[in-house]
Design an enzyme around this catalytic site. Structure first.
Site, short mmCIF file in Angstrom:
data_model
loop_
_atom_site.label_atom_id
_atom_site.label_comp_id
_atom_site.label_asym_id
_atom_site.label_seq_id
_atom_site.Cartn_x
_atom_site.Cartn_y
_atom_site.Cartn_z
N TYR A 56 4.37 -17.42 37.48
CA TYR A 56 5.67 -17.91 38.32
C TYR A 56 4.86 -18.16 39.69
CZ TYR A 56 8.38 -15.66 34.79
OH TYR A 56 9.33 -15.44 33.69
N LEU A 217 27.02 -19.33 34.01
CA LEU A 217 27.84 -18.38 33.45
C LEU A 217 28.50 -17.64 34.67
CD1 LEU A 217 26.37 -16.91 30.15
CD2 LEU A 217 28.08 -18.47 30.41
N1 LIG Z 1 9.94 -14.80 29.19
C1 LIG Z 1 10.52 -16.11 29.69
O1 LIG Z 1 9.93 -17.03 29.32
C2 LIG Z 1 11.25 -16.22 31.02
C3 LIG Z 1 11.86 -17.53 31.17
C4 LIG Z 1 12.98 -17.80 32.18
C5 LIG Z 1 13.19 -16.49 33.00
N2 LIG Z 1 12.40 -15.40 32.62
C6 LIG Z 1 12.83 -14.09 33.45
O2 LIG Z 1 14.18 -13.84 33.45
C7 LIG Z 1 14.60 -13.76 34.87
C8 LIG Z 1 16.11 -14.31 34.92
O3 LIG Z 1 16.26 -15.54 34.29
P1 LIG Z 1 16.65 -17.08 34.99
O4 LIG Z 1 16.37 -16.86 36.56
O5 LIG Z 1 16.20 -17.97 34.23
O6 LIG Z 1 18.21 -17.27 34.65
P2 LIG Z 1 19.65 -16.23 35.26
O7 LIG Z 1 19.25 -14.77 35.70
O8 LIG Z 1 20.68 -16.39 33.98
O9 LIG Z 1 20.02 -17.10 36.34
C9 LIG Z 1 19.42 -17.09 37.52
C10 LIG Z 1 20.20 -18.15 38.45
O10 LIG Z 1 21.69 -17.60 38.83
C11 LIG Z 1 21.63 -17.37 40.00
N3 LIG Z 1 22.69 -15.99 40.05
C12 LIG Z 1 21.98 -14.76 39.86
N4 LIG Z 1 22.94 -13.92 40.17
C13 LIG Z 1 24.19 -14.57 40.57
C14 LIG Z 1 25.35 -14.26 40.70
N5 LIG Z 1 25.93 -12.98 40.74
N6 LIG Z 1 26.13 -15.20 41.18
C15 LIG Z 1 25.79 -16.68 41.24
N7 LIG Z 1 24.56 -17.00 40.88
C16 LIG Z 1 23.83 -15.81 40.55
C17 LIG Z 1 20.60 -17.39 40.81
O11 LIG Z 1 20.44 -17.96 42.03
P3 LIG Z 1 20.17 -17.43 43.37
O12 LIG Z 1 18.72 -16.83 43.40
O13 LIG Z 1 20.23 -18.30 44.62
O14 LIG Z 1 21.18 -15.92 43.39
C18 LIG Z 1 19.74 -18.42 39.92
O15 LIG Z 1 19.62 -19.47 40.24
C19 LIG Z 1 13.58 -14.55 35.68
O16 LIG Z 1 13.73 -14.22 37.08
C20 LIG Z 1 12.34 -14.30 34.99
O17 LIG Z 1 11.85 -12.96 35.37
C21 LIG Z 1 11.61 -15.07 31.66
#
Ligand SMILES: NC(=O)c1ccc[n+]([C@@H]2O[C@H](COP(=O)([O-])OP(=O)(O)OC[C@H]3O[C@@H](n4cnc5c(N)ncnc54)[C@H](OP(=O)(O)O)[C@@H]3O)[C@@H](O)[C@H]2O)c1
Length: 335
Positions: A56, A217
Site C-alpha cells: 500500500y 454505498l
Molecule cells: N485484501 C485486499 O485485496 C484489499 C483490497 C482493497 C482494500 N483492502 C483493505 O480494505 C480497506 C477498506 O477498503 P476500501 O478502502 O477499498 O473501501 P471502502 O472501505 O468500502 O471505502 C473507502 C472509501 O469510502 C470513503 N468513506 C469511508 N467511510 C465513509 C463515510 N462514513 N462516509 C463517506 N465516505 C466514506 C473513503 O474516503 P475518505 O478516506 O475520504 O473518507 C474511501 O474513499 C482498505 O483500507 C484496505 O485496508 C484490502
C-alpha cells in the site's frame, strides 16, 4: 467498541480500520504526521484492528503505508491487532498507468517480506499475516508451510488469505490452520456468500474489505465526481460513473430509508447489514477522516434483526445495480 473473535482466538474490534487510503488508491497520500495523528485518533475511538499491506504505497515508495501504521501504533502496540499482507508487488516492467500489482508468494519472497514488514511495523510479531492474492505458481501447501515456520519462530501469530476460494482455503487450512480470509464483500459484491457455510464449518473469520463498495454505498458520491486517474482508482471504478448513479438509484434509496428507520446513516446501514449477518464478519472500512471513523465504528451498535437482514438481501437480489469494481464471481457460480 464491541469485540469479535476471528478464528479460534484473535480478538478484534467489531469494525477495523482499513489504512490503505492514507497512502494508496484514493488520491495523493496523506501527509505523514497528519496520517499518524488520525490513525491514533481511531485507536482512541476504540478501534483495535488495523489493516495494511506491504504494497500500500506508490510505485516510488511502495511500503509507505506499513511505515505509517507502524509509527502510529508503536506507542500502543500491545493493545492493538495489526494485519498486513505479503505476496504482491508492483509490476515495473508493464509500463502501465497506474502500475499493476502482480502476485509473488515464493517462500523466499515471503521470507524477505516478513522481515521488511516487521521492521517497518516496528514490532517483533505480526498478529494476522494475509497472503494478498493467490499465486498460481505456488501451491497452497507451500504457502501454508512457510506460515507454519513463521508461527513457530514467533514472527507471526495468525495467518489468512485474501480473495481465496474454497479449494485453496481447504488445502491451505489442512497444512496450517487459517484464522481469517480477507475477501471483498459489500451489498454490491456478494459473490463470496457461497463460501460462508465453509467458513462457518472451518471456524474461519471473514475480514470484509471494500465493505462500502469503495465508498459508493455511503451515498455521499454522486454524478460528476472528478477522481484523478493518475492515483485515484475510483476514476476507473464502474460504480462511480454518472450512468451507475442512475442504475443504483433504488439501492441508494433502500439504504436511505433503512437509515431513517434506524436513525443511522447509509454508510452505517451498509456495515450493520454484514455485522448482523454473522458474528464472525469484521468489516474494515477505510477512511482518512475522524468523523467518518466515528460514524463507521458506531455501525457496530446498530441492531438489524435476522428478518431485516433477510429483507435487505431479498431486495438486493431483485433490484437493478451497476457493475462494481472487482465484483468478479466465483468460478462455478451460476448467478
Ligand atoms: N485484501 C485486499 O485485496 C484489499 C483490497 C482493497 C482494500 N483492502 C483493505 O480494505 C480497506 C477498506 O477498503 P476500501 O478502502 O477499498 O473501501 P471502502 O472501505 O468500502 O471505502 C473507502 C472509501 O469510502 C470513503 N468513506 C469511508 N467511510 C465513509 C463515510 N462514513 N462516509 C463517506 N465516505 C466514506 C473513503 O474516503 P475518505 O478516506 O475520504 O473518507 C474511501 O474513499 C482498505 O483500507 C484496505 O485496508 C484490502
Amino acid at each position: 467498541m464491541q469485540i469479535r473473535t476471528l478464528g479460534k482466538d484473535l480478538r478484534v474490534s467489531a469494525v477495523g480500520l482499513g489504512c490503505m487510503g492514507f497512502s494508496h488508491a484514493y488520491g495523493a497520500p496523506t501527509e505523514e504526521k497528519e496520517a499518524i495523528r488520525r490513525i491514533r485518533q481511531a485507536a482512541e475511538m476504540g478501534y483495535t484492528f488495523f489493516d495494511t499491506a506491504e504494497v500500500y504505497g506508490t510505485p516510488e515508495d511502495p511500503h509507505i503505508n506499513e511505515q505509517l501504521v507502524g509509527e502510529a501504533l508503536a506507542p500502543m502496540r500491545n493493545q492493538v491487532v495489526i494485519a498486513t499482507k505479503f505476496g504482491m508487488r508492483f509490476d515495473f516492467e508493464s509500463g502501465k498507468v497506474p502500475l499493476p500489482l502482480i502476485p509473488d508468494s515464493r517462500p523466499e519472497t515471503i521470507r524477505q517480506s516478513v522481515e521488511g514488514s516487521l521492521k517497518r511495523l516496528k514490532t517483533d510479531h505480526i498478529d494476522l499475516y494475509f497472503q494478498h492474492r493467490i499465486d498460481p505458481q505456488v501451491s497452497p501447501e507451500e504457502v501454508a508451510e512457510a506460515m507454519k515456520e513463521l508461527i513457530r519462530e514467533g514472527k507471526i501469530t495468525h495467518w489468512g488469505i485474501s480473495e481465496t476460494n474454497e479449494e485453496y482455503l481447504r488445502r491451505a487450512n489442512t497444512a496450517c490452520p487459517v484464522t481469517a480470509v480477507q475477501n471483498r464483500y459489500s451489498m454490491m459484491a456478494r459473490h463470496y456468500e457461497p463460501l460462508f457455510p465453509v467458513l462457518e464449518e472451518m471456524n474461519v473469520g471473514l475480514v470484509a474489505f471494500s465493505p462500502m463498495a469503495n465508498g459508493f454505498l455511503t451515498g455521499r458520491y454522486g454524478k460528476g465526481e472528478a477522481f484523478d486517474p493518475k492515483n485515484d482508482y475510483r476514476a476507473s471504478m464502474p460504480q462511480f460513473t454518472d450512468e451507475a448513479v442512475d442504475q443504483n438509484k433504488e439501492l441508494l434509496e433502500l439504504l436511505q430509508s433503512m437509515a431513517e428507520q434506524k436513525k443511522a446513516t447509509p454508510a452505517q446501514i451498509s456495515l450493520a447489514w454484514m455485522l448482523c449477518k454473522k458474528p464472525w464478519i469484521v468489516p474494515i472500512p477505510g477512511t482518512r477522516k475522524p468523523e467518518r471513523m466515528k460514524e463507521n465504528a458506531e455501525a457496530a451498535d446498530i441492531v438489524l434483526s435476522a428478518k431485516e437482514v433477510q429483507a435487505l438481501d431479498h431486495a438486493l437480489d431483485s433490484m437493478e445495480m451497476s457493475e462494481v469494481f472487482g465484483g468478479t464471481k466465483l468460478s462455478g457460480q451460476k448467478k
